[in-house]
Write an enzyme that holds these catalytic residues in place. Structure first.
Site, PDB file in Angstrom:
ATOM      1  N   ARG A  28       0.832  -1.211   0.000  1.00 39.38           N
ATOM      2  CA  ARG A  28       0.000   0.000   0.000  1.00 39.38           C
ATOM      3  C   ARG A  28       0.869   1.265   0.000  1.00 39.38           C
ATOM      4  NH1 ARG A  28      -0.723   4.685   2.659  1.00 39.38           N
ATOM      5  NH2 ARG A  28      -0.337   3.605   4.627  1.00 39.38           N
ATOM      6  N   ASP A  29       1.535   1.539   1.104  1.00 45.15           N
ATOM      7  CA  ASP A  29       2.314   2.772   1.224  1.00 45.15           C
ATOM      8  C   ASP A  29       3.464   2.784   0.223  1.00 45.15           C
ATOM      9  OD1 ASP A  29       3.283   5.153   2.144  1.00 45.15           O
ATOM     10  OD2 ASP A  29       4.098   4.372   4.005  1.00 45.15           O
ATOM     11  N   HIS A 222       5.972   4.345  12.728  1.00 44.75           N
ATOM     12  CA  HIS A 222       6.113   4.391  11.270  1.00 44.75           C
ATOM     13  C   HIS A 222       7.157   5.466  10.943  1.00 44.75           C
ATOM     14  CE1 HIS A 222       4.089   3.950   7.188  1.00 44.75           C
ATOM     15  NE2 HIS A 222       4.830   5.028   7.019  1.00 44.75           N
ATOM     16  N   HIS A 224      10.285   7.230   8.718  1.00 49.18           N
ATOM     17  CA  HIS A 224      10.853   7.394   7.383  1.00 49.18           C
ATOM     18  C   HIS A 224      12.330   7.739   7.499  1.00 49.18           C
ATOM     19  CE1 HIS A 224       6.909   8.109   4.931  1.00 49.18           C
ATOM     20  NE2 HIS A 224       6.944   6.956   5.549  1.00 49.18           N
ATOM     21  N   CYS A 255      12.296   5.507  -2.936  1.00 50.33           N
ATOM     22  CA  CYS A 255      13.318   5.431  -3.984  1.00 50.33           C
ATOM     23  C   CYS A 255      14.444   6.425  -3.735  1.00 50.33           C
ATOM     24  CB  CYS A 255      12.697   5.732  -5.324  1.00 50.33           C
ATOM     25  SG  CYS A 255      13.900   5.706  -6.656  1.00 50.33           S
ATOM     26  N   ASN A 264      10.582   5.133   3.203  1.00 53.41           N
ATOM     27  CA  ASN A 264      10.096   4.130   4.147  1.00 53.41           C
ATOM     28  C   ASN A 264      11.249   3.290   4.690  1.00 53.41           C
ATOM     29  OD1 ASN A 264       7.237   4.122   4.525  1.00 53.41           O
ATOM     30  ND2 ASN A 264       6.990   3.606   2.364  1.00 53.41           N
TER      31      ASN A 264
END
Lengths: 315, 315
Positions: A28-29, A222, A224, A255, A264
């Site tokens: 999903r993310d 979560h 990053h 990316c 992520n």
């Protein structure tokens, strides 16, 4: 030459961390933030491989408007393709609003995630309404989900820094978390959406939430890696008692070649740390690396995950 | 949009960490591992900018044979160019052997570093001799350096994993460290050369060294990010009392686009974490980012540092 896997040695700071749940957000993310639109059958194969590798919780897709996220326009077809594998309380799908929930319910999902904000700026820009209005919008989504016996997660974006507001006070974040938990959600996911958070900030927020009665057993993190802090912050959260960590296989969605990298935390990089610490996850790292190499081939570019690049010899 | 700098919030696990010394290895370890050979005047400008940004300890170059490391063949010219800025106890140069020491002494250096190994395999391959023979080779280098009142650091490679031997037992690493410290070196730098180490392993090694009387006040840590663990391992070492951390401005030497990436911890990514934790280093992060952008331009490719990419908008 072979480096093997890391030698498992417990850290004194992480003793007693028996098991950690990886909440996999790659399909999903991850795919939502990739430029390429991946065919439905490739997405389904991706989810099957992730589950086969031992990932127990996999967020499969989002029932967001295809106008906003064309990458996930095939949410319904994907769930049809996945069949039983896409159902149950460990296969959440993101639902932005009641319309999304309607579509998700039609496909027999067992778990949903809503996507809230800790700041007014992001609520206005991402949801087109104030924080208070966004909670009003989520209220019937959560109520109807609970009525349908679904498991409900609430993402909270911008929990540490906000691109328009700078560092976000922990009391403000805790207010937003409380509003969402008061709706009846089962789990919060604290998102460091722009990746600026650091270790002490993580502790301070968890401590403020605990003070308000939102304990670590209801919290996922979560992080990053935009500023290189994701894994260090994750270990800090584990030390504070958190046992659910969001990660994206291969580092999908982050990316390293794109300016818009969301960064992520790669599931493999997290797994390397956890295996080294002797913490159980039930996930087969080698199978995951193979999956990421395969997915990188589908996307036509190397996986951002450092472990994938190191173990597979891709660069 | 502006993210600003991270909000300084102390971690309970890192309370009392008043100041951390960043041991900057970009000009030596970084440029040695870059494909491009950088002109001497650019190297000199690089060192000047690093010092101006507040980095107090900068390893400037290596007096290794130009046949082995053509990138640093101009070590003598660089020191001549730098003048007083390249001298003193906070401007170490690497010397592989007595011949290298002779050249370093001719240029009036005030500090040297030797480059040892924790494993037989790496000693044989990198130094062309056994571990015991390598210590014999280093003995006169250290003795003569101490006689000349130089500050002496000993790098120890492969302290966690070795590409030929796998995970390296902490007792074996401690043996190698003891041999080098017995020569009279002032500081050890524990190198995770292939980047496979994890947090518990770091603690275990520091604990074994402490048991043998090599306290944290004589230890620096040198982590590579090949498996994404460098910053998490660094914070673990700080928690254990270490106060010297090796890092490379821009992440030089750790090109993310090359298979041979050594993955040096980027000074900026370390600084982001330390600033977030309210730990003093005396370094101007913005000036460092500017320097990395300038150096990336010289090298014709983006800086591997995530903070540099995030703050400068390069990708």
């Amino acid at each position: 030459m072979t480096t093997g896997l890391p030698q498992p040695i417990t850290s004194s700071a992480l003793e007693g961390v028996g098991e950690v749940t990886i909440y996999e957000v790659g399909p999903r993310d991850g795919l939502q933030n990739e430029k390429a639109v991946v065919p439905t059958e490739v997405k389904a194969e991706f989810v099957r491989r992730l589950v086969a590798a031992g990932l127990r919780t996999v967020e499969t897709t989002s029932f967001v408007s295809p106008r906003w996220v064309p990458q996930l326009a095939d949410a319904g077809e994907l769930l049809t393709d996945l069949g039983d594998l896409g159902r149950g309380r460990t296969r959440p799908v993101l639902v932005p609003n009641e319309k999304g929930l309607d579509r998700a319910l039609e496909h027999g999902v067992g778990a949903v995630a809503i996507f809230g904000s800790a700041t007014e700026s992001f609520a206005q820009r991402n949801l087109g309404r104030s924080l208070a209005e966004s909670v009003q919008m989520f209220a019937p989504v959560v109520r109807r989900s609970l009525d349908a016996d679904l498991w409900v997660r609430a993402y909270v974006s911008m929990c540490f820094g906000d691109p328009w507001e700078g560092p976000v006070p922990v009391t403000q974040v805790a207010d937003a978390c409380e509003s969402l938990m008061d709706l009846g959600c089962h789990q919060l996911s604290l998102g460091d959406t722009i990746g600026t958070g650091t270790a002490g900030h993580v502790e301070a927020l968890l401590s403020e939430l605990d003070r308000r009665g939102i304990g670590v057993e209801r919290i996922g993190v979560h992080f990053h890696d935009t500023y290189g802090q994701a894994l260090a912050n994750t270990l800090t959260a584990l030390r504070a008692g958190v046992r659910v960590v969001d990660a994206s296989t291969g580092g999908l969605g982050g990316c390293p070649y794109a300016k818009s990298a969301t960064g992520n935390l790669a599931t493999e990089d997290l797994l390397w740390a956890l295996r080294g610490l002797g913490i159980e996850t039930g996930v087969d790292l080698e199978a995951l690396v193979e999956t990421s190499v395969w997915m990188a081939d589908q996307l036509g570019r190397p996986a951002p995950s450092r472990v994938v690049r190191a173990l597979s010899g891709t660069s």
